[in-house]
Design an enzyme around this catalytic site. Sequence first.
Site, mmCIF file in Angstrom:
data_model
loop_
_atom_site.group_PDB
_atom_site.id
_atom_site.type_symbol
_atom_site.label_atom_id
_atom_site.label_comp_id
_atom_site.label_asym_id
_atom_site.label_seq_id
_atom_site.Cartn_x
_atom_site.Cartn_y
_atom_site.Cartn_z
ATOM 1 N N LYS A 261 0.818 -1.206 0.000
ATOM 2 C CA LYS A 261 0.000 0.000 0.000
ATOM 3 C C LYS A 261 0.858 1.264 0.000
ATOM 4 O O LYS A 261 0.389 2.347 -0.297
ATOM 5 C CB LYS A 261 -0.881 0.034 1.262
ATOM 6 C CG LYS A 261 -1.703 -1.191 1.477
ATOM 7 C CD LYS A 261 -2.361 -1.137 2.881
ATOM 8 C CE LYS A 261 -3.012 -2.457 3.184
ATOM 9 N NZ LYS A 261 -3.396 -2.535 4.612
ATOM 10 N N GLY A 262 2.132 1.069 0.377
ATOM 11 C CA GLY A 262 2.982 2.233 0.653
ATOM 12 C C GLY A 262 3.226 3.180 -0.502
ATOM 13 O O GLY A 262 3.505 4.361 -0.290
ATOM 14 N N ASP B 254 7.617 2.660 -2.469
ATOM 15 C CA ASP B 254 7.883 3.757 -1.525
ATOM 16 C C ASP B 254 9.351 3.824 -1.127
ATOM 17 O O ASP B 254 9.966 4.882 -1.146
ATOM 18 C CB ASP B 254 6.987 3.623 -0.263
ATOM 19 C CG ASP B 254 7.005 2.219 0.345
ATOM 20 O OD1 ASP B 254 7.780 1.350 -0.108
ATOM 21 O OD2 ASP B 254 6.225 1.994 1.297
ATOM 22 N N ASP C 123 14.746 -1.115 0.649
ATOM 23 C CA ASP C 123 15.501 -1.395 1.866
ATOM 24 C C ASP C 123 16.479 -2.537 1.519
ATOM 25 O O ASP C 123 17.529 -2.301 0.937
ATOM 26 C CB ASP C 123 14.477 -1.775 2.937
ATOM 27 C CG ASP C 123 15.062 -1.897 4.324
ATOM 28 O OD1 ASP C 123 16.043 -1.218 4.620
ATOM 29 O OD2 ASP C 123 14.518 -2.686 5.131
ATOM 30 N N LYS D 136 17.557 3.085 0.872
ATOM 31 C CA LYS D 136 18.517 2.887 1.973
ATOM 32 C C LYS D 136 19.601 1.961 1.432
ATOM 33 O O LYS D 136 19.483 0.739 1.552
ATOM 34 C CB LYS D 136 17.825 2.176 3.137
ATOM 35 C CG LYS D 136 16.968 3.030 4.012
ATOM 36 C CD LYS D 136 16.510 2.171 5.191
ATOM 37 C CE LYS D 136 15.306 2.772 5.866
ATOM 38 N NZ LYS D 136 14.718 1.843 6.850
ATOM 39 N N PHE E 79 14.498 4.353 10.397
ATOM 40 C CA PHE E 79 13.112 3.993 10.097
ATOM 41 C C PHE E 79 12.287 5.256 9.872
ATOM 42 O O PHE E 79 12.227 6.125 10.742
ATOM 43 C CB PHE E 79 12.511 3.155 11.224
ATOM 44 C CG PHE E 79 11.195 2.542 10.841
ATOM 45 C CD1 PHE E 79 11.143 1.356 10.128
ATOM 46 C CD2 PHE E 79 10.005 3.170 11.177
ATOM 47 C CE1 PHE E 79 9.922 0.798 9.755
ATOM 48 C CE2 PHE E 79 8.771 2.624 10.811
ATOM 49 C CZ PHE E 79 8.740 1.433 10.101
ATOM 50 N N ASP F 159 4.313 3.409 6.759
ATOM 51 C CA ASP F 159 3.591 3.245 8.020
ATOM 52 C C ASP F 159 4.474 2.747 9.157
ATOM 53 O O ASP F 159 5.567 2.235 8.954
ATOM 54 C CB ASP F 159 2.472 2.211 7.843
ATOM 55 C CG ASP F 159 3.017 0.783 7.749
ATOM 56 O OD1 ASP F 159 3.893 0.542 6.906
ATOM 57 O OD2 ASP F 159 2.596 -0.078 8.564
HETATM 58 P P1 5GP Z 1 12.694 -4.594 1.084
HETATM 59 O O1 5GP Z 1 12.183 -5.829 0.438
HETATM 60 O O2 5GP Z 1 13.403 -3.651 0.148
HETATM 61 O O3 5GP Z 1 13.524 -4.885 2.294
HETATM 62 O O4 5GP Z 1 11.405 -3.950 1.707
HETATM 63 C C1 5GP Z 1 10.866 -2.784 1.328
HETATM 64 C C2 5GP Z 1 9.629 -2.576 2.168
HETATM 65 O O5 5GP Z 1 9.990 -2.571 3.575
HETATM 66 C C3 5GP Z 1 9.025 -1.227 1.899
HETATM 67 O O6 5GP Z 1 8.081 -1.291 0.867
HETATM 68 C C4 5GP Z 1 8.408 -0.894 3.239
HETATM 69 O O7 5GP Z 1 7.128 -1.473 3.330
HETATM 70 C C5 5GP Z 1 9.287 -1.569 4.257
HETATM 71 N N1 5GP Z 1 10.274 -0.615 4.834
HETATM 72 C C6 5GP Z 1 11.599 -0.627 4.680
HETATM 73 N N2 5GP Z 1 12.181 0.391 5.327
HETATM 74 C C7 5GP Z 1 11.180 1.091 5.897
HETATM 75 C C8 5GP Z 1 11.141 2.292 6.694
HETATM 76 O O8 5GP Z 1 12.141 2.948 7.022
HETATM 77 N N3 5GP Z 1 9.908 2.693 7.095
HETATM 78 C C9 5GP Z 1 8.764 2.027 6.790
HETATM 79 N N4 5GP Z 1 7.616 2.531 7.241
HETATM 80 N N5 5GP Z 1 8.769 0.890 6.038
HETATM 81 C C10 5GP Z 1 9.965 0.444 5.597
#
Ligand code: 5GP
Length: 178
Positions: A44-45, A100, A103, A131, A152, A159
């Site tokens: 949803k982000g 959004d 990570d 990041k 974070f 969210d």
């Molecule tokens: P990845 O698969 O790249 O590790 O995950 C990305 C997802 O992790 C993003 O779409 C988000 O939902 C969540 N996420 C990663 N870092 C953050 C952060 O700093 N804040 C929030 N609210 N969600 C994050």
Amino acid sequence: MHPDVKKILFSEEDIRNRCREMGREISEAYRDNQHDLLFVGILKGSIPFFAELIKHVDIDVYYDFIAASSYDGTESSGDIKIIKDLDCSVVDRDIILVEDIIDTGLTLKEIKSLLYHKGAHDVKIAALLNKQERRVNDIQADYLGFEIPNEFVIGFGLDFNQKYRNLPYVGVLKDELY
Ligand code: 5GP
């Protein structure tokens, strides 16, 4: 400012200005494109970023949404299931996946290969935030809003326990809330 927020990293205006630049860049890159351009928002982000970004794209596009979740409940396993698939076909289309934040990069890696598997012609990534420190693979945004440190963040779609998605800026919560 929301009382739970410690600091704002990117204001509504910062985000709008950056989305305007990204929208122009995408428009120029795809202006004479031979394939349909399909924006795919990851629920949803991505919703606020998605809505802001496409306003600044001045070529014809299509759009659709996908939602994924990890099987084991953690966000970093990379073992994901699609909980809402696309309504439309991706065959022979050029895709811009809209997320959004990147990570670890695990979610995007999975979704990107899924789209190629389904027959997409090309898949690019547009992300509001990155990041880099946390990356565990070679996933990179082709269109990036802002680089951030390993902190974070919430707001503008992001969210904490499903809260704060509606904030019009990206910020950091007060330490006592975690
Ligand atoms: P990845 O698969 O790249 O590790 O995950 C990305 C997802 O992790 C993003 O779409 C988000 O939902 C969540 N996420 C990663 N870092 C953050 C952060 O700093 N804040 C929030 N609210 N969600 C994050």
